[in-house]
Design an enzyme around this catalytic site. Structure first.
Site, PDB file in Angstrom:
ATOM      1  CB  SER A  71      -4.102  -6.691   4.560  1.00 56.07           C
ATOM      2  OG  SER A  71      -3.753  -5.425   4.087  1.00 56.07           O
TER       3      SER A  71
ATOM      4  CG  HIS B 275      -1.930  -1.005   1.351  1.00 57.46           C
ATOM      5  ND1 HIS B 275      -2.064  -1.800   2.453  1.00 57.46           N
ATOM      6  CD2 HIS B 275      -2.911  -1.374   0.494  1.00 57.46           C
ATOM      7  CE1 HIS B 275      -3.087  -2.631   2.281  1.00 57.46           C
ATOM      8  NE2 HIS B 275      -3.613  -2.393   1.090  1.00 57.46           N
TER       9      HIS B 275
ATOM     10  NE  ARG C  98      -2.741  -7.035  -4.338  1.00 51.81           N
ATOM     11  CZ  ARG C  98      -3.400  -7.396  -3.254  1.00 51.81           C
ATOM     12  NH1 ARG C  98      -2.773  -7.468  -2.120  1.00 51.81           N
ATOM     13  NH2 ARG C  98      -4.672  -7.698  -3.303  1.00 51.81           N
TER      14      ARG C  98
ATOM     15  CE  LYS D 261     -14.037  -5.995   2.374  1.00 51.49           C
ATOM     16  NZ  LYS D 261     -13.084  -5.129   1.690  1.00 51.49           N
TER      17      LYS D 261
HETATM   18  O1  PNS Z   1      -8.649  -2.860   0.490  1.00 55.77           O
HETATM   19  P1  PNS Z   1      -9.914  -3.333  -0.145  1.00 55.77           P
HETATM   20  O2  PNS Z   1     -10.695  -4.194   0.815  1.00 55.77           O
HETATM   21  O3  PNS Z   1      -9.685  -4.003  -1.471  1.00 55.77           O
HETATM   22  O4  PNS Z   1     -10.761  -2.013  -0.425  1.00 55.77           O
HETATM   23  C1  PNS Z   1     -12.028  -2.112  -0.988  1.00 55.77           C
HETATM   24  C2  PNS Z   1     -12.718  -0.737  -0.950  1.00 55.77           C
HETATM   25  C3  PNS Z   1     -12.785  -0.203   0.462  1.00 55.77           C
HETATM   26  C4  PNS Z   1     -11.948   0.229  -1.814  1.00 55.77           C
HETATM   27  C5  PNS Z   1     -14.130  -0.951  -1.541  1.00 55.77           C
HETATM   28  O5  PNS Z   1     -14.766  -1.990  -0.859  1.00 55.77           O
HETATM   29  C6  PNS Z   1     -14.975   0.305  -1.460  1.00 55.77           C
HETATM   30  O6  PNS Z   1     -14.800   1.194  -2.249  1.00 55.77           O
HETATM   31  N1  PNS Z   1     -15.880   0.334  -0.466  1.00 55.77           N
HETATM   32  C7  PNS Z   1     -16.754   1.462  -0.230  1.00 55.77           C
HETATM   33  C8  PNS Z   1     -18.185   1.144  -0.615  1.00 55.77           C
HETATM   34  C9  PNS Z   1     -18.406   1.372  -2.091  1.00 55.77           C
HETATM   35  O7  PNS Z   1     -18.255   2.449  -2.611  1.00 55.77           O
HETATM   36  N2  PNS Z   1     -18.760   0.274  -2.774  1.00 55.77           N
HETATM   37  C10 PNS Z   1     -18.966   0.297  -4.194  1.00 55.77           C
HETATM   38  C11 PNS Z   1     -17.631   0.215  -4.930  1.00 55.77           C
HETATM   39  S1  PNS Z   1     -17.880  -0.498  -6.464  1.00 55.77           S
END
Ligand code: PNS
Length: 167
Positions: free
Chosen positions: A134, A23, A96, A47
Site C-alpha cells: 500500500s 491483498h 511477501r 498510524k
Molecule cells: O496491514 P498491516 O499494517 O501490516 O496490518 C497490521 C495489523 C493491523 C494486522 C496489526 O497491526 C494488528 O493486528 N493490529 C491490531 C492490534 C494488535 O492486535 N496488536 C498486537 C498484534 S501482535
C-alpha cells in the site's frame, strides 16, 4: 480449489490503506479455504493513514462484493480479541518478501501467546504482487505514476481523487 472444505471462520486483518490487488489475491484464496472470511480493517490510532477508516472499509467492501463468503468489518483493540468475538480459528496473513518475515513472525508469536487456540496462516501472494505494498502504491500515485494495475477499481478512483490526478 473453489469450494471451501470447512465452515471455519478466518480473519484477514490489516490496515488496508488502501486495499491492493496483493491483498485481494490473499483474500480470494482465503475465501476458497474457509467457510467465512472477515476482512478486518484496523483502526490503529498510532498510524496516520491516507484514507479514513470509513474510506478504507468502503473500498474493501466494494472490492470484495463478488466474494459471497467474505465480509468487511473494522476493529479496535487486539486482533485476537476480535477473532475470538467472531469465533475465528485462523488469522490469514500474506507473506511477501523476506522483509515481511521478521515483523510477521513477531506478530504471529505474540498472537499465539495471547490466543494459543488461534492459528496464524501465511499465504504467498501471486508473483505479480510479491513486492507490492500500500505504501508504494500511495508513493507512486501521489507523484503521478500509474497504479491502476495494482489496485481494485474502487481504490483507483478514490486514490485519484485524493492525490488530485485525472482519471
Ligand atoms: O496491514 P498491516 O499494517 O501490516 O496490518 C497490521 C495489523 C493491523 C494486522 C496489526 O497491526 C494488528 O493486528 N493490529 C491490531 C492490534 C494488535 O492486535 N496488536 C498486537 C498484534 S501482535
Amino acid at each position: 480449489m473453489t469450494t471451501p472444505k470447512t465452515e471455519h471462520i478466518a480473519i484477514c486483518p490489516g490496515s488496508f490503506d488502501p486495499i491492493t490487488e496483493g491483498h485481494m489475491d490473499v483474500i480470494r484464496r482465503a475465501s476458497q479455504m474457509f467457510g467465512r472470511v472477515f476482512v478486518a480493517v484496523s483502526d490503529d490510532s498510532e498510524k496516520e493513514p491516507m484514507f479514513s477508516l470509513a474510506e478504507r472499509v468502503a473500498m474493501a467492501r466494494e472490492a470484495c462484493q463478488d466474494l459471497s463468503n467474505v465480509e468487511v468489518d473494522s476493529f479496535e483493540g487486539l486482533v485476537v480479541d476480535y477473532a475470538r468475538q467472531r469465533g475465528a480459528v485462523a488469522l490469514i496473513k500474506g507473506l511477501r518478501a523476506v522483509s515481511d518475515f521478521e515483523r510477521e513472525m513477531q506478530m504471529a508469536w505474540m498472537n499465539r501467546q495471547l490466543a494459543p487456540e488461534l492459528y496464524t496462516v501465511f499465504l504467498v501472494p501471486h508473483p505479480d504482487y510479491v513486492f507490492l505494498s500500500s505504501s508504494l502504491v500511495k508513493e507512486v500515485a501521489s507523484r503521478g505514476g500509474e497504479v491502476s494495475q495494482f489496485v481494485p477499481d474502487a481504490v483507483y478512483t478514490r486514490l485519484q481523487d485524493k492525490v488530485g490526478g485525472s482519471h
